[in-house]
Scaffold this motif. Structure first.
Motif, PDB file in Angstrom:
ATOM      1  N   SER A  95      -4.018   1.867   5.909  1.00 22.15           N
ATOM      2  CA  SER A  95      -4.419   2.859   7.394  1.00 22.15           C
ATOM      3  C   SER A  95      -5.488   3.383   6.945  1.00 22.15           C
ATOM      4  O   SER A  95      -6.430   4.026   7.761  1.00 22.15           O
ATOM      5  CB  SER A  95      -3.206   3.971   8.220  1.00 22.15           C
ATOM      6  OG  SER A  95      -2.769   4.270   6.574  1.00 22.15           O
ATOM      7  N   GLY A  96      -5.861   3.726   5.835  1.00 26.93           N
ATOM      8  CA  GLY A  96      -6.954   4.070   5.016  1.00 26.93           C
ATOM      9  C   GLY A  96      -6.495   6.243   4.414  1.00 26.93           C
ATOM     10  O   GLY A  96      -7.399   6.786   3.866  1.00 26.93           O
ATOM     11  N   GLY A  97      -5.045   6.261   4.257  1.00 33.22           N
ATOM     12  CA  GLY A  97      -4.459   6.732   3.403  1.00 33.22           C
ATOM     13  C   GLY A  97      -4.282   6.899   2.561  1.00 33.22           C
ATOM     14  O   GLY A  97      -4.013   5.867   2.046  1.00 33.22           O
ATOM     15  N   GLY A 126      -8.873  -5.031  -4.840  1.00 30.94           N
ATOM     16  CA  GLY A 126      -8.878  -7.144  -5.705  1.00 30.94           C
ATOM     17  C   GLY A 126      -7.707  -7.814  -4.525  1.00 30.94           C
ATOM     18  O   GLY A 126      -7.497  -8.907  -4.603  1.00 30.94           O
ATOM     19  N   ILE A 127      -7.850  -7.029  -2.777  1.00 32.96           N
ATOM     20  CA  ILE A 127      -7.011  -8.297  -2.393  1.00 32.96           C
ATOM     21  C   ILE A 127      -7.595  -8.378  -0.681  1.00 32.96           C
ATOM     22  O   ILE A 127      -8.931  -7.753  -0.990  1.00 32.96           O
ATOM     23  CB  ILE A 127      -5.720  -6.937  -2.016  1.00 32.96           C
ATOM     24  CG1 ILE A 127      -5.652  -5.996  -1.434  1.00 32.96           C
ATOM     25  CG2 ILE A 127      -4.161  -6.851  -3.290  1.00 32.96           C
ATOM     26  CD1 ILE A 127      -5.201  -4.828  -1.156  1.00 32.96           C
ATOM     27  N   PRO A 128      -7.237  -9.479  -0.231  1.00 39.91           N
ATOM     28  CA  PRO A 128      -8.445  -9.593   1.035  1.00 39.91           C
ATOM     29  C   PRO A 128      -7.857  -8.771   1.592  1.00 39.91           C
ATOM     30  O   PRO A 128      -6.976  -8.009   2.461  1.00 39.91           O
ATOM     31  CB  PRO A 128      -7.635 -11.278   1.552  1.00 39.91           C
ATOM     32  CG  PRO A 128      -6.747 -11.525   0.040  1.00 39.91           C
ATOM     33  CD  PRO A 128      -6.213 -10.165  -0.382  1.00 39.91           C
ATOM     34  N   PHE A 129      -9.292  -8.496   2.994  1.00 40.89           N
ATOM     35  CA  PHE A 129      -8.798  -6.932   3.758  1.00 40.89           C
ATOM     36  C   PHE A 129      -9.205  -7.553   5.151  1.00 40.89           C
ATOM     37  O   PHE A 129     -10.498  -8.370   5.037  1.00 40.89           O
ATOM     38  CB  PHE A 129      -9.866  -6.196   3.187  1.00 40.89           C
ATOM     39  CG  PHE A 129      -9.995  -4.601   4.712  1.00 40.89           C
ATOM     40  CD1 PHE A 129      -8.897  -3.791   4.548  1.00 40.89           C
ATOM     41  CD2 PHE A 129     -10.643  -4.800   5.264  1.00 40.89           C
ATOM     42  CE1 PHE A 129      -8.374  -3.141   4.997  1.00 40.89           C
ATOM     43  CE2 PHE A 129     -10.795  -3.541   5.999  1.00 40.89           C
ATOM     44  CZ  PHE A 129      -9.477  -2.976   6.350  1.00 40.89           C
ATOM     45  N   GLN A 130      -9.292  -7.305   6.290  1.00 42.59           N
ATOM     46  CA  GLN A 130     -10.025  -7.756   7.392  1.00 42.59           C
ATOM     47  C   GLN A 130      -8.929  -5.986   8.302  1.00 42.59           C
ATOM     48  O   GLN A 130      -8.509  -5.644   8.125  1.00 42.59           O
ATOM     49  CB  GLN A 130      -9.525  -8.747   8.447  1.00 42.59           C
ATOM     50  CG  GLN A 130      -8.191  -9.378   8.439  1.00 42.59           C
ATOM     51  CD  GLN A 130      -7.781 -10.634   8.964  1.00 42.59           C
ATOM     52  OE1 GLN A 130      -8.128 -11.764   7.922  1.00 42.59           O
ATOM     53  NE2 GLN A 130      -7.410 -10.988  10.250  1.00 42.59           N
ATOM     54  N   SER A 144     -10.981   2.747   8.202  1.00 44.18           N
ATOM     55  CA  SER A 144     -11.330   1.608   8.311  1.00 44.18           C
ATOM     56  C   SER A 144     -12.331   1.235   6.772  1.00 44.18           C
ATOM     57  O   SER A 144     -11.701   0.241   5.347  1.00 44.18           O
ATOM     58  CB  SER A 144     -11.583   0.947   9.430  1.00 44.18           C
ATOM     59  OG  SER A 144     -13.501   1.074   9.002  1.00 44.18           O
ATOM     60  N   ASN A 145     -12.826   2.261   6.753  1.00 41.05           N
ATOM     61  CA  ASN A 145     -14.063   2.143   5.386  1.00 41.05           C
ATOM     62  C   ASN A 145     -13.249   2.561   4.081  1.00 41.05           C
ATOM     63  O   ASN A 145     -13.286   1.526   2.979  1.00 41.05           O
ATOM     64  CB  ASN A 145     -15.172   3.373   5.539  1.00 41.05           C
ATOM     65  CG  ASN A 145     -16.557   2.706   6.442  1.00 41.05           C
ATOM     66  OD1 ASN A 145     -16.422   1.236   6.404  1.00 41.05           O
ATOM     67  ND2 ASN A 145     -17.424   3.108   6.782  1.00 41.05           N
ATOM     68  N   ASP A 146     -12.417   3.849   3.451  1.00 43.69           N
ATOM     69  CA  ASP A 146     -11.463   3.717   2.983  1.00 43.69           C
ATOM     70  C   ASP A 146     -10.248   2.828   2.766  1.00 43.69           C
ATOM     71  O   ASP A 146     -10.187   2.410   1.582  1.00 43.69           O
ATOM     72  CB  ASP A 146     -10.451   5.388   3.041  1.00 43.69           C
ATOM     73  CG  ASP A 146     -11.778   6.747   3.272  1.00 43.69           C
ATOM     74  OD1 ASP A 146     -13.266   6.740   2.688  1.00 43.69           O
ATOM     75  OD2 ASP A 146     -10.835   7.283   3.796  1.00 43.69           O
ATOM     76  N   ALA A 147      -9.845   2.622   3.633  1.00 41.19           N
ATOM     77  CA  ALA A 147      -9.311   0.977   3.592  1.00 41.19           C
ATOM     78  C   ALA A 147      -9.589  -0.688   2.917  1.00 41.19           C
ATOM     79  O   ALA A 147      -9.020  -0.710   2.136  1.00 41.19           O
ATOM     80  CB  ALA A 147      -8.686   0.702   5.155  1.00 41.19           C
TER      81      ALA A 147
END
Length: 395
Positions: free
Chosen positions: A9-11, A64-68, A53-56
């Motif tokens: 969530s970016g938290g 080092g994990i994929p993100f979308q 979303s930037n923080d996430a």
């Protein structure tokens, strides 16, 4: 290696959840849910989705994990926002966070995660999951988080066995300070980030302005009802059955303008809720005014002075059969059966001793002590020890 999709969530909570899962050997994918487009009603960039979303993304990069990012704003509007508007219009007070978990995170989002080949979905909730082996299928338990101050099991009170089976809550055994400490050690951008407030994944919203998008302002009167009004001192009738008594205890008082005196104006009864103190803009009373009732049909608000005003308290509530939900289906009551439990009618309320009474039309919850500001549309959740076993919408 089991694959887990984490709702980033970016938290700080979901960031540490992702880290812990990776440490435990899971293959972790970070997914950010975009649930909202309209920035006009969020308060001064307290929690705009872009920043989150930037923080996430930065956290995912660091771990080092994929993100979308997935855009669920259409489903969110349909299932959460439209429901909120319709509930407020009826003069009820919905809980969008409980619904967001049932309808979005552990339904729409979970289906996306499973389509990505995930075995589980994880979130940064402060709660725990346990499993009981039975002869047939395993039964999943939803337990309170170890951090008593942050326990968030209430927000998950509408989850089903199927949803719990696929859910992981990695930080449930930790306290908030421990979570922040881990994030600081990892030098995560979210380590000192303030907890988000307001609507689930929308951020801090100006609720009246948000509601005004659909519910038009409509001027009405605010009445003050004296604590010594005869309506609060009526003799208790005699009852033929326990169910009759419970119906009497759960019934709302039908307020009328002649019960009180006019003390102010408001812009629409549907913007207000029982127990509310702020936003009335009425001064000159010895004690603060609390809302004891709203009537959206007559557009009237009834208030009383002080948090001990008798109009705030009730000994029982009712949940319609169609709104009853058991996480522990194996504990479901049959008509005529009762169960002693601990109940809360809002997040952060200390658990209260109560008895569940199942009847044909639904369920009554009878409290040992009268409860303040029982509000239609909110969820009552019941527990045995530290396990949340069921919930329902207050009628």
């Amino acid at each position: 290696m089991k694959r887990v999709v984490v709702g980033l969530s970016g938290g700080v909570d979901s960031s540490v959840a992702a880290y812990l899962l990776k440490e435990q050997g899971y293959e972790v994918i970070g997914l950010f849910m975009k649930n909202w487009h309209d920035d006009s009603v969020t308060i001064s960039n307290e929690c705009p989705w872009l920043e989150d979303s930037n923080d996430a993304m930065l956290v995912a990069d660091k771990l080092g994990i994929p993100f979308q990012t997935v855009d669920l704003s259409e489903q969110y509007k349909e299932r959460i926002v439209d429901y909120m508007f319709s509930e407020y219009e009826k003069g009820r007070t919905p809980n969008p966070d409980v619904l967001c978990n049932r309808e979005i995170k552990f339904d729409v989002f979970m289906k996306i995660a499973l389509s990505l080949g995930a075995d589980y979905v994880a979130t940064g909730h402060y709660c725990r999951k346990a499993e009981i082996e039975t002869e047939n299928d395993p039964v999943y338990q939803l337990l309170a988080g170890v951090d008593q101050n942050k326990d968030q099991s209430y927000f998950l009170c509408q989850l089903s066995q199927e949803q719990l089976a696929k859910a992981l809550f990695p930080i449930g055994e930790l306290t908030k300070p421990q979570v922040r400490e881990i994030a600081a050690k990892l030098d995560l951008i979210t380590a000192d980030k303030k907890d988000s407030q307001g609507l689930c994944f929308i951020g801090k919203v100006r609720l009246p302005e948000f509601l005004q998008q659909q519910l038009k302002p409509k001027e009405g009167l605010i009445y003050e009802v004296d604590a010594n009004h005869p309506i609060y001192n009526q003799p208790k009738p005699s009852f033929q059955t326990k169910e009759e008594e419970l119906a009497f205890l759960a019934k709302d008082i039908a307020y009328e303008p002649q019960f009180g005196k006019v003390v102010g104006n408001h812009q629409g009864a549907h913007y207000f809720t029982i127990g509310q103190r702020k936003g009335l803009n009425v001064g000159g009373t010895k004690e603060a005014l609390f809302i004891v009732a709203t009537n959206v049909n007559d557009n009237a608000i009834y208030t009383g002075q002080g948090h001990a005003h008798p109009g705030l308290f009730k000994k029982a509530l009712f949940i319609d059969q169609s709104e009853l939900h058991w996480i522990r289906e194996d504990l479901r009551l049959a008509p005529g059966e009762t169960m002693e439990v601990m109940v809360r009618v809002r997040y952060r309320q200390p658990l209260q001793k109560a008895t569940l009474h199942q009847v044909n039309s639904g369920m009554y919850i009878e409290f040992n002590e009268p409860q303040s500001a029982i509000t239609q549309g909110q969820f009552a959740a019941w527990h045995i020890d530290d396990e949340l076993i069921g919930s329902g919408v207050i009628a």
